[in-house]
Write a protein that holds these residues in place. Structure first.
Motif, PDB file in Angstrom:
ATOM      1  N   ILE A   1      13.826 -21.925  11.146  1.00 30.56           N
ATOM      2  CA  ILE A   1      13.248 -22.996  10.396  1.00 30.56           C
ATOM      3  C   ILE A   1      14.081 -23.786   9.771  1.00 30.56           C
ATOM      4  O   ILE A   1      14.029 -25.035   9.484  1.00 30.56           O
ATOM      5  N   THR A   2      14.596 -23.045   8.612  1.00 32.76           N
ATOM      6  CA  THR A   2      15.802 -23.571   7.551  1.00 32.76           C
ATOM      7  C   THR A   2      16.784 -24.505   8.410  1.00 32.76           C
ATOM      8  O   THR A   2      17.090 -25.464   7.825  1.00 32.76           O
ATOM      9  N   GLY A   3      17.515 -23.635   9.461  1.00 35.69           N
ATOM     10  CA  GLY A   3      18.359 -24.535  10.009  1.00 35.69           C
ATOM     11  C   GLY A   3      18.065 -25.780  10.883  1.00 35.69           C
ATOM     12  O   GLY A   3      18.756 -26.760  10.598  1.00 35.69           O
ATOM     13  N   ALA A   4      16.921 -25.683  11.206  1.00 34.17           N
ATOM     14  CA  ALA A   4      16.445 -26.756  11.973  1.00 34.17           C
ATOM     15  C   ALA A   4      15.933 -27.971  10.904  1.00 34.17           C
ATOM     16  O   ALA A   4      16.096 -29.235  11.262  1.00 34.17           O
ATOM     17  N   ALA A   5      15.373 -27.725   9.863  1.00 36.97           N
ATOM     18  CA  ALA A   5      15.067 -28.665   8.676  1.00 36.97           C
ATOM     19  C   ALA A   5      16.450 -29.060   8.072  1.00 36.97           C
ATOM     20  O   ALA A   5      16.441 -30.514   8.056  1.00 36.97           O
ATOM     21  N   VAL A   6      17.264 -28.486   7.844  1.00 37.29           N
ATOM     22  CA  VAL A   6      18.495 -28.970   7.196  1.00 37.29           C
ATOM     23  C   VAL A   6      19.356 -29.870   8.297  1.00 37.29           C
ATOM     24  O   VAL A   6      19.448 -31.036   7.615  1.00 37.29           O
TER      25      VAL A   6
ATOM     26  N   GLY B   1      20.532 -21.145  13.100  1.00 36.87           N
ATOM     27  CA  GLY B   1      19.860 -20.281  11.848  1.00 36.87           C
ATOM     28  C   GLY B   1      19.579 -18.833  12.456  1.00 36.87           C
ATOM     29  O   GLY B   1      19.895 -18.225  11.723  1.00 36.87           O
ATOM     30  N   ALA B   2      18.991 -18.971  13.601  1.00 31.91           N
ATOM     31  CA  ALA B   2      18.629 -17.761  14.099  1.00 31.91           C
ATOM     32  C   ALA B   2      19.923 -17.014  14.570  1.00 31.91           C
ATOM     33  O   ALA B   2      19.741 -15.724  14.253  1.00 31.91           O
ATOM     34  N   ALA B   3      21.037 -17.253  15.215  1.00 30.32           N
ATOM     35  CA  ALA B   3      21.986 -16.574  15.410  1.00 30.32           C
ATOM     36  C   ALA B   3      22.645 -16.225  14.081  1.00 30.32           C
ATOM     37  O   ALA B   3      23.272 -15.091  14.152  1.00 30.32           O
ATOM     38  N   LEU B   4      22.686 -17.018  13.122  1.00 24.59           N
ATOM     39  CA  LEU B   4      23.286 -16.628  11.583  1.00 24.59           C
ATOM     40  C   LEU B   4      22.619 -15.515  11.208  1.00 24.59           C
ATOM     41  O   LEU B   4      23.191 -14.547  10.566  1.00 24.59           O
TER      42      LEU B   4
ATOM     43  N   MET C   1      16.879 -28.520  17.383  1.00 25.08           N
ATOM     44  CA  MET C   1      17.182 -27.622  18.139  1.00 25.08           C
ATOM     45  C   MET C   1      18.338 -26.907  18.014  1.00 25.08           C
ATOM     46  O   MET C   1      18.537 -25.686  17.764  1.00 25.08           O
ATOM     47  N   ALA C   2      19.485 -27.436  17.681  1.00 25.26           N
ATOM     48  CA  ALA C   2      20.843 -26.918  17.333  1.00 25.26           C
ATOM     49  C   ALA C   2      20.750 -26.083  15.996  1.00 25.26           C
ATOM     50  O   ALA C   2      21.155 -24.976  15.845  1.00 25.26           O
ATOM     51  N   GLY C   3      19.938 -26.752  15.025  1.00 20.39           N
ATOM     52  CA  GLY C   3      20.165 -25.974  13.935  1.00 20.39           C
ATOM     53  C   GLY C   3      19.154 -24.931  13.772  1.00 20.39           C
ATOM     54  O   GLY C   3      19.363 -23.791  13.434  1.00 20.39           O
TER      55      GLY C   3
ATOM     56  N   VAL D   1      28.693 -22.643  17.309  1.00 18.46           N
ATOM     57  CA  VAL D   1      27.365 -22.756  17.948  1.00 18.46           C
ATOM     58  C   VAL D   1      26.755 -24.022  17.785  1.00 18.46           C
ATOM     59  O   VAL D   1      26.234 -24.642  18.771  1.00 18.46           O
ATOM     60  N   TYR D   2      26.549 -24.397  16.404  1.00 14.84           N
ATOM     61  CA  TYR D   2      26.018 -25.660  16.171  1.00 14.84           C
ATOM     62  C   TYR D   2      26.717 -26.796  16.753  1.00 14.84           C
ATOM     63  O   TYR D   2      26.055 -27.660  17.399  1.00 14.84           O
ATOM     64  N   SER D   3      28.178 -26.925  16.816  1.00 13.77           N
ATOM     65  CA  SER D   3      28.891 -27.939  17.237  1.00 13.77           C
ATOM     66  C   SER D   3      28.574 -28.108  18.970  1.00 13.77           C
ATOM     67  O   SER D   3      28.611 -29.163  19.385  1.00 13.77           O
TER      68      SER D   3
END
Length: 174
Positions: free
Chosen positions: A158-163, A138-141, A132-134, A110-112
């Motif tokens: 939020i964590t996925g976007a930040a990382v 993150g939400a999907a995970l 946006m991808a993060g 998904v991220y890639s």
């Protein structure tokens, strides 16, 4: 002797960096599939090593219940792995490893795919694409967990976007 006959196994592995594992007809599909397979393999190795660790700890009779307070980790629960026979235990372990492999692979795919798609759509690869991808990854995970709540989904987004944003911004520094 032709060029194909003189190629070594190491040359074949080096070729993966250039051409990839397979060709599905579109760079987006190739990227998603390759990311999925690589991350799923990493997820499987991580799950196997974790299960081996907890099996060894449980077999040694060590009590780690007081250590979980300091490390911030939960005590491992073997209720779903213990069976009446070794076959049931192995089946449960393989099921857990498969589930974790799929989660890792899904997140990477998904991220890639999103970073590639956003780069193609916007014409730039910047922190906005990464954020946006993060967030979506993150939400999907979070949705793949057994007891996902609204708060957990938002927190993972939020964590996925930040990382992802931090990784993008730090790419040129190190």
């Amino acid at each position: 002797m032709s060029n194909l006959e003189s190629r070594s196994l190491l040359d074949e592995f080096r070729g993966f960096d250039k051409g990839g594992f397979f060709d599905l007809g579109h760079p987006l599909l190739n990227r998603i599939a390759e990311s999925f397979l690589k991350a799923a393999g990493i997820g499987a190795v991580q799950a196997v090593s974790r299960e081996a660790y907890f099996t060894a700890v449980e077999g040694s009779g060590l009590d780690l219940s007081n250590m979980s307070e300091f490390s911030g980790t939960k005590k491992h629960n073997f209720s779903n792995i213990k069976g009446e026979t070794n076959r049931k235990s192995i089946e449960a372990m393989v099921k857990n490893i498969g589930k974790e492999s799929l989660q890792w692979g899904m997140a990477a795919g998904v991220y890639s795919g999103l970073t590639y798609g956003l780069k193609e759509a916007r014409g730039a690869h910047d922190w906005k694409n990464s954020a946006m991808a993060g967030a979506i990854t993150g939400a999907a995970l979070a949705l793949t967990s057994e007891d996902s709540s609204h708060e957990q989904i938002v927190q993972c987004a939020i964590t996925g976007a930040a990382v992802s944003t931090a990784a993008n911004l730090l790419t040129g520094i190190f």
